[in-house]
Design an enzyme around this catalytic site. Structure first.
Site, mmCIF file in Angstrom:
data_model
loop_
_atom_site.group_PDB
_atom_site.id
_atom_site.type_symbol
_atom_site.label_atom_id
_atom_site.label_comp_id
_atom_site.label_asym_id
_atom_site.label_seq_id
_atom_site.Cartn_x
_atom_site.Cartn_y
_atom_site.Cartn_z
ATOM 1 N N GLU A 95 99.958 28.778 -38.597
ATOM 2 C CA GLU A 95 100.275 29.745 -39.646
ATOM 3 C C GLU A 95 98.995 30.405 -40.144
ATOM 4 O O GLU A 95 97.969 29.749 -40.325
ATOM 5 C CB GLU A 95 100.985 29.047 -40.811
ATOM 6 C CG GLU A 95 101.371 30.001 -41.938
ATOM 7 C CD GLU A 95 102.069 29.301 -43.102
ATOM 8 O OE1 GLU A 95 102.791 29.980 -43.849
ATOM 9 O OE2 GLU A 95 101.886 28.076 -43.257
ATOM 10 N N LYS A 128 109.124 34.629 -42.285
ATOM 11 C CA LYS A 128 109.365 33.391 -43.027
ATOM 12 C C LYS A 128 110.529 33.571 -43.995
ATOM 13 O O LYS A 128 110.532 34.479 -44.831
ATOM 14 C CB LYS A 128 108.092 33.001 -43.781
ATOM 15 C CG LYS A 128 108.106 31.628 -44.421
ATOM 16 C CD LYS A 128 106.716 31.332 -44.998
ATOM 17 C CE LYS A 128 106.591 29.925 -45.514
ATOM 18 N NZ LYS A 128 105.201 29.652 -45.990
ATOM 19 N N CYS A 142 106.337 26.942 -41.735
ATOM 20 C CA CYS A 142 105.906 26.051 -42.813
ATOM 21 C C CYS A 142 107.051 25.590 -43.713
ATOM 22 O O CYS A 142 107.777 24.669 -43.371
ATOM 23 C CB CYS A 142 104.788 26.716 -43.619
ATOM 24 S SG CYS A 142 103.785 25.537 -44.568
#
Length: 301
Positions: free
Chosen positions: A69, A139, A180
């Site tokens: 990331e 995301k 994440c």
């Protein structure tokens, strides 16, 4: 310290071989490479480090390589706007296009800050061996937490959330992507399993509060729940960074076993994924077919 690991994943021992199931498959095994690198306040230097790590994994003959990331940018709300690029026309995308086509690999560009009009996203891109952008994942779950005496962070103060799930195929293996904080949401992983994924990829940057508590636990949980391989691909620990990544990039097999993992520092990992293990685990512990979808169900909207 630099760590380089290559390990072969072994099959669940008590089943008969099912290699014949894969007679039509391009690759019943697939070599997955993972890069754990730090990101400084210098984009060109960050891309230079990524190039070196990719080259190292190419020498190990990896079929697909995954970056962490924000591999081109320090992670933090103060940096997202400064480092943001349009996709696919920015400097980083040109780099990913070059590296995938030159090395004839699938390349997952971890994530970068993406600029789209007035909005910023935390976005992963996937490139095929011809250097073509085949998908992007924005995301979905933004990292907004407040742990007293631990960590406070609010991605939503500057980023916009994505609203689609993302899959792609490589050598007849199917992959799902989360970034994440997406890892914490089992529903997303379940949807990927529903769509036939064999591997889940999570570029991430857990910190020194949540990392020791939950990083490995969540990776193993997603693998066991959905009987898939899971790769957690973290940035490396950078002592002078404002946000300290936990590191510990890991690859977990469908039984929930950590096949290999890094420590805090920069590293590359390389593992041969075995499709027969995915099949055997699903045959021997057939929870997917035993779910009570008449009582509950996870559905995409």
């Amino acid at each position: 310290m630099f760590l380089s690991v290559i390990i072969r994943s072994f099959a669940f021992t008590s089943a008969r071989s099912s290699f014949s199931n894969f007679a039509g498959m391009d690759k019943p095994t697939l070599r997955l490479g993972v890069v754990q690198s730090g990101a400084k306040d210098d984009k060109k230097e960050n891309l230079k480090v990524a190039r070196e790590k990719i080259d190292e994994l190419v020498k190990k003959k990896c079929d697909i390589i995954v970056l962490p990331e924000c591999f081109n940018s320090p992670y933090g709300t103060d940096y997202f706007s400064k480092y943001a690029e349009e996709i696919p026309n920015g400097e980083t995308c040109h780099f990913l296009k070059e590296m995938s086509s030159k090395n004839k690999i699938h390349l997952v560009g971890g994530s970068i800050p993406e600029r789209d009009g007035q909005h910023l996203y935390n976005t992963s891109t996937v490139w095929n061996p011809e250097g073509e952008l085949i998908c992007r994942h924005r995301k979905i779950h933004l990292f907004d937490i407040n742990i007293p005496d631990g960590i406070q962070f609010q991605e939503s103060s500057i980023l916009k959330a994505g609203n689609t799930i993302t899959t792609f195929a490589a050598h007849n293996w199917k992959f799902g992507i989360g970034i994440c904080y997406d890892l914490r949401f089992e529903e997303l992983a379940r949807l990927y399993r529903n769509k036939g994924c064999h591997v889940l990829l999570y570029p991430g940057a857990f910190n020194w509060t949540t990392g020791p508590l939950h990083w490995e636990l969540l990776l193993r949980g997603r693998a066991v729940d959905n009987q898939v391989y899971v790769a957690g691909v973290s940035g490396a620990y950078c002592p002078n960074a404002s946000y300290q990544a936990w590191g510990h990039s890991s690859i977990v097999d469908p039984l929930g076993k950590v096949v290999t993992k890094a420590q805090h520092d920069e590293a590359v990992l390389c593992v041969d994924l075995d499709m027969s293990l995915v099949t055997k685990v699903r045959q021997q512990i057939p929870v997917f077919g035993q779910r009570r979808t008449d009582v509950y169900e996870t559905v995409e909207k």
